[in-house]
Design a protein around this motif. Structure first.
Motif, PDB file in Angstrom:
ATOM      1  N   GLY A  99      31.897  15.644  -0.200  1.00 20.75           N
ATOM      2  CA  GLY A  99      32.897  16.417  -0.918  1.00 20.75           C
ATOM      3  C   GLY A  99      32.439  17.827  -1.238  1.00 20.75           C
ATOM      4  N   ASP A 100      33.216  18.470  -2.060  1.00 20.52           N
ATOM      5  CA  ASP A 100      32.942  19.846  -2.460  1.00 20.52           C
ATOM      6  C   ASP A 100      31.895  19.901  -3.565  1.00 20.52           C
ATOM      7  OD1 ASP A 100      34.929  20.886  -0.700  1.00 20.52           O
ATOM      8  OD2 ASP A 100      36.455  20.279  -2.147  1.00 20.52           O
ATOM      9  N   ARG A 101      31.204  21.016  -3.626  1.00 21.19           N
ATOM     10  CA  ARG A 101      30.229  21.272  -4.694  1.00 21.19           C
ATOM     11  C   ARG A 101      30.979  21.993  -5.808  1.00 21.19           C
ATOM     12  NH1 ARG A 101      26.264  20.369  -7.957  1.00 21.19           N
ATOM     13  NH2 ARG A 101      24.772  22.054  -8.311  1.00 21.19           N
ATOM     14  N   ILE A 102      31.184  21.318  -6.933  1.00 21.31           N
ATOM     15  CA  ILE A 102      31.981  21.846  -8.037  1.00 21.31           C
ATOM     16  C   ILE A 102      31.124  21.961  -9.287  1.00 21.31           C
ATOM     17  CG2 ILE A 102      34.016  21.506  -9.491  1.00 21.31           C
ATOM     18  CD1 ILE A 102      35.208  19.800  -7.229  1.00 21.31           C
ATOM     19  N   LEU A 103      31.159  23.133  -9.909  1.00 18.86           N
ATOM     20  CA  LEU A 103      30.486  23.335 -11.188  1.00 18.86           C
ATOM     21  C   LEU A 103      31.522  23.320 -12.297  1.00 18.86           C
ATOM     22  CD1 LEU A 103      27.985  26.225 -10.296  1.00 18.86           C
ATOM     23  CD2 LEU A 103      27.616  23.746 -10.189  1.00 18.86           C
ATOM     24  N   VAL A 104      31.287  22.506 -13.315  1.00 20.23           N
ATOM     25  CA  VAL A 104      32.163  22.416 -14.479  1.00 20.23           C
ATOM     26  C   VAL A 104      31.454  23.114 -15.632  1.00 20.23           C
ATOM     27  CG1 VAL A 104      33.285  20.867 -16.124  1.00 20.23           C
ATOM     28  CG2 VAL A 104      33.207  20.259 -13.688  1.00 20.23           C
ATOM     29  N   PHE A 105      32.063  24.172 -16.161  1.00 22.67           N
ATOM     30  CA  PHE A 105      31.460  24.979 -17.217  1.00 22.67           C
ATOM     31  C   PHE A 105      32.057  24.619 -18.574  1.00 22.67           C
ATOM     32  CE2 PHE A 105      30.886  27.372 -13.390  1.00 22.67           C
ATOM     33  CZ  PHE A 105      29.609  27.873 -13.507  1.00 22.67           C
ATOM     34  N   TYR A 106      31.165  24.485 -19.561  1.00 23.36           N
ATOM     35  CA  TYR A 106      31.596  24.182 -20.918  1.00 23.36           C
ATOM     36  C   TYR A 106      30.854  25.117 -21.859  1.00 23.36           C
ATOM     37  CZ  TYR A 106      32.193  21.653 -25.296  1.00 23.36           C
ATOM     38  OH  TYR A 106      32.474  21.312 -26.585  1.00 23.36           O
ATOM     39  N   GLY A 107      31.561  25.657 -22.887  1.00 21.29           N
ATOM     40  CA  GLY A 107      30.966  26.743 -23.634  1.00 21.29           C
ATOM     41  C   GLY A 107      30.831  26.630 -25.121  1.00 21.29           C
ATOM     42  N   SER A 108      31.125  25.491 -25.734  1.00 20.91           N
ATOM     43  CA  SER A 108      31.018  25.421 -27.191  1.00 20.91           C
ATOM     44  C   SER A 108      29.562  25.332 -27.640  1.00 20.91           C
ATOM     45  CB  SER A 108      31.777  24.200 -27.713  1.00 20.91           C
ATOM     46  OG  SER A 108      31.581  24.066 -29.107  1.00 20.91           O
ATOM     47  N   TYR A 109      29.249  26.048 -28.701  1.00 21.08           N
ATOM     48  CA  TYR A 109      27.928  25.986 -29.325  1.00 21.08           C
ATOM     49  C   TYR A 109      27.974  25.227 -30.658  1.00 21.08           C
ATOM     50  CZ  TYR A 109      25.475  29.257 -26.224  1.00 21.08           C
ATOM     51  OH  TYR A 109      24.867  29.847 -25.143  1.00 21.08           O
ATOM     52  N   ARG A 110      29.102  24.677 -31.009  1.00 19.62           N
ATOM     53  CA  ARG A 110      29.251  23.982 -32.286  1.00 19.62           C
ATOM     54  C   ARG A 110      28.398  22.721 -32.330  1.00 19.62           C
ATOM     55  NH1 ARG A 110      33.850  25.267 -35.447  1.00 19.62           N
ATOM     56  NH2 ARG A 110      35.205  26.808 -34.477  1.00 19.62           N
ATOM     57  N   SER A 111      28.004  22.314 -33.528  1.00 25.16           N
ATOM     58  CA  SER A 111      27.195  21.105 -33.654  1.00 25.16           C
ATOM     59  C   SER A 111      28.020  19.845 -33.408  1.00 25.16           C
ATOM     60  CB  SER A 111      26.545  21.049 -35.040  1.00 25.16           C
ATOM     61  OG  SER A 111      27.533  21.105 -36.050  1.00 25.16           O
ATOM     62  N   ASP A 112      29.306  19.868 -33.760  1.00 23.69           N
ATOM     63  CA  ASP A 112      30.186  18.719 -33.545  1.00 23.69           C
ATOM     64  C   ASP A 112      31.172  19.075 -32.433  1.00 23.69           C
ATOM     65  OD1 ASP A 112      31.544  16.354 -33.753  1.00 23.69           O
ATOM     66  OD2 ASP A 112      32.670  16.936 -35.540  1.00 23.69           O
ATOM     67  N   ARG A 113      30.698  19.021 -31.199  1.00 28.08           N
ATOM     68  CA  ARG A 113      31.471  19.504 -30.060  1.00 28.08           C
ATOM     69  C   ARG A 113      32.388  18.398 -29.531  1.00 28.08           C
ATOM     70  NH1 ARG A 113      27.645  22.346 -25.927  1.00 28.08           N
ATOM     71  NH2 ARG A 113      27.028  20.225 -25.510  1.00 28.08           N
ATOM     72  N   ARG A 114      33.686  18.593 -29.632  1.00 32.30           N
ATOM     73  CA  ARG A 114      34.633  17.600 -29.139  1.00 32.30           C
ATOM     74  C   ARG A 114      35.046  17.904 -27.697  1.00 32.30           C
ATOM     75  NH1 ARG A 114      36.864  14.823 -33.652  1.00 32.30           N
ATOM     76  NH2 ARG A 114      35.101  14.659 -35.077  1.00 32.30           N
TER      77      ARG A 114
END
Length: 196
Positions: free
Chosen positions: A2-17
């Motif tokens: 399959g494809d090479r996919i990068l999923v980016f996530y950016g929260s720096y919070r301590s309780d990250r939902r």
């Protein structure tokens, strides 16, 4: 393969939902046969932007930048998981993306937004659409919006309740559109190599 996919996530919070949505996407895209990796801005830990990756002499960039640049160059597509901060984008994710430019070019990007409320981060999604286009990505028209995030996904990123059922229904179209644009962009890049 399959494809090479990068999923980016950016929260720096301590309780990250929002990490629940990132995990859902990694799992769902991986189940479709893709090679998927989560890029967590907090874990990467880049400083506030001083110099872009390209502004360092060859071999002189900090290791975190060098490693991430290599991953960007070998990716086929990107997915941005973003919360909404005061009607805008998450600063941690924006800071990470701004360290690069040419590495993003001519690849599709998809946006999945979330919030604690019913608007599901749609204003952040809109802002990201313009930003990612400006950075040289092809932003697909399908988006995922999840809210309230705590009611739609459990701690392991598994869908729950009505919100989770809606997410499950819309994920297929989202993933199909990303796959279509990924194939189109790969074919175009193979036909005409980017000038960088």
């Amino acid at each position: 393969m399959g494809d090479r996919i990068l999923v980016f996530y950016g929260s720096y919070r301590s309780d990250r939902r929002g990490i629940r949505l990132a995990n859902f996407l990694v799992k769902g895209l991986g189940a479709r046969g893709n090679d998927v990796e989560l890029i967590d801005a907090k874990a990467v830990g880049l400083p506030m932007l001083d110099r872009m990756y390209k502004e360092y002499p060859a071999g002189a960039a900090p290791q975190a930048l060098e490693t991430l640049a290599g991953k960007l160059r070998t990716a086929d597509a990107f997915v941005f998981v973003t919360g909404e901060y005061n009607w805008g984008v998450q600063p941690g994710l924006k800071n990470l993306t701004d360290h690069f430019l040419e590495e993003w070019f001519w690849r599709p990007a998809a946006i999945a937004s979330y919030s604690f409320g019913r608007l599901a981060g749609t204003r952040s999604s809109y802002a990201w659409h313009n930003t990612l286009n400006e950075m040289g990505m092809v932003v697909i028209s399908s988006t995922l919006t999840v809210g309230p995030i705590a009611e739609a996904l459990d701690g392991e990123g598994e869908p729950t309740g009505d919100g989770g059922a809606a997410l499950t229904r819309t994920f297929g179209r989202f993933a199909d559109d990303l796959a279509w644009w990924t194939e189109a962009c790969k074919a175009q890049r193979a036909r005409k190599a980017p000038p960088y």
